[in-house]
Write a protein that holds these residues in place. Sequence first.
Motif, mmCIF file in Angstrom:
data_model
loop_
_atom_site.group_PDB
_atom_site.id
_atom_site.type_symbol
_atom_site.label_atom_id
_atom_site.label_comp_id
_atom_site.label_asym_id
_atom_site.label_seq_id
_atom_site.Cartn_x
_atom_site.Cartn_y
_atom_site.Cartn_z
ATOM 1 N N ASP A 1 83.941 23.363 61.085
ATOM 2 C CA ASP A 1 82.772 23.339 60.203
ATOM 3 C C ASP A 1 81.636 22.546 60.851
ATOM 4 O OD1 ASP A 1 81.068 23.493 58.007
ATOM 5 O OD2 ASP A 1 82.094 21.933 56.885
ATOM 6 N N PRO A 2 81.087 23.040 61.976
ATOM 7 C CA PRO A 2 80.018 22.293 62.637
ATOM 8 C C PRO A 2 78.734 22.223 61.811
ATOM 9 C CG PRO A 2 80.307 24.399 63.718
ATOM 10 C CD PRO A 2 81.437 24.250 62.724
ATOM 11 N N ILE B 1 78.459 31.296 64.410
ATOM 12 C CA ILE B 1 77.139 31.628 64.962
ATOM 13 C C ILE B 1 76.458 30.383 65.508
ATOM 14 C CG2 ILE B 1 74.816 32.391 64.325
ATOM 15 C CD1 ILE B 1 76.219 34.432 62.439
ATOM 16 N N LEU B 2 76.577 29.263 64.812
ATOM 17 C CA LEU B 2 75.986 28.014 65.302
ATOM 18 C C LEU B 2 76.546 27.655 66.681
ATOM 19 C CD1 LEU B 2 74.538 25.105 63.936
ATOM 20 C CD2 LEU B 2 76.800 24.490 64.745
ATOM 21 N N VAL B 3 77.855 27.787 66.842
ATOM 22 C CA VAL B 3 78.476 27.460 68.133
ATOM 23 C C VAL B 3 78.035 28.454 69.206
ATOM 24 C CG1 VAL B 3 80.654 27.142 69.370
ATOM 25 C CG2 VAL B 3 80.429 26.323 67.025
ATOM 26 N N GLU C 1 70.738 28.386 73.977
ATOM 27 C CA GLU C 1 70.075 27.096 74.034
ATOM 28 C C GLU C 1 69.768 26.556 72.642
ATOM 29 O OE1 GLU C 1 66.881 26.890 76.893
ATOM 30 O OE2 GLU C 1 67.871 28.372 78.153
ATOM 31 N N GLY C 2 70.688 26.810 71.709
ATOM 32 C CA GLY C 2 70.544 26.258 70.368
ATOM 33 C C GLY C 2 70.837 24.776 70.358
ATOM 34 N N SER C 3 70.552 24.155 69.256
ATOM 35 C CA SER C 3 70.792 22.719 69.108
ATOM 36 C C SER C 3 72.287 22.410 69.202
ATOM 37 C CB SER C 3 70.286 22.247 67.750
ATOM 38 O OG SER C 3 68.913 22.461 67.645
ATOM 39 N N PRO D 1 75.627 20.930 68.034
ATOM 40 C CA PRO D 1 76.143 20.560 66.715
ATOM 41 C C PRO D 1 76.189 19.042 66.559
ATOM 42 C CG PRO D 1 77.497 22.270 67.688
ATOM 43 C CD PRO D 1 76.546 21.809 68.758
ATOM 44 N N ALA D 2 75.909 18.561 65.361
ATOM 45 C CA ALA D 2 75.906 17.119 65.112
ATOM 46 C C ALA D 2 77.260 16.494 65.429
ATOM 47 C CB ALA D 2 75.507 16.841 63.667
ATOM 48 N N CYS D 3 78.328 17.248 65.202
ATOM 49 C CA CYS D 3 79.678 16.763 65.495
ATOM 50 C C CYS D 3 80.363 17.786 66.401
ATOM 51 C CB CYS D 3 80.466 16.566 64.198
ATOM 52 S SG CYS D 3 82.166 16.026 64.464
ATOM 53 N N LEU D 4 80.406 17.506 67.688
ATOM 54 C CA LEU D 4 81.045 18.441 68.624
ATOM 55 C C LEU D 4 82.529 18.607 68.331
ATOM 56 C CD1 LEU D 4 79.299 17.671 72.024
ATOM 57 C CD2 LEU D 4 79.134 19.748 70.651
#
Length: 101
Positions: free
Chosen positions: A23-24, A36-38, A45-47, A49-52
């Motif tokens: 659950d990033p 999708i975030l990952v 070159e997305g941000s 994740p706050a918690c890898l």
Amino acid sequence: MSRDLDRSGVPDECERPLFHRGDPLADGRLNIADAILVLRYLFLEGSEPACLEAADVQNDGVVNLADPVLLLGYLFSLLPPPAPPGPPPLPCGRDPDASGS
């Protein structure tokens, strides 16, 4: 010099956050948006994740293509769930691995 901004008595750099692996987005749900975030982080070159650790679905110490693939497999193909702690609706937890691993 160590800081203790939350005044917990533990230096901030030594505290380990609570999270759900897989659950990033840290919204308490596992869904396609987490994968999708990952993928955006890895290939567009997305941000970061706050918690890898949350993005490291297989808990091998590296965020790579296998992590969103395994998350999608869990969501849609009955693959095993992400490594502890997780997934929602189980409670958030700390990484069971040794600090720094």
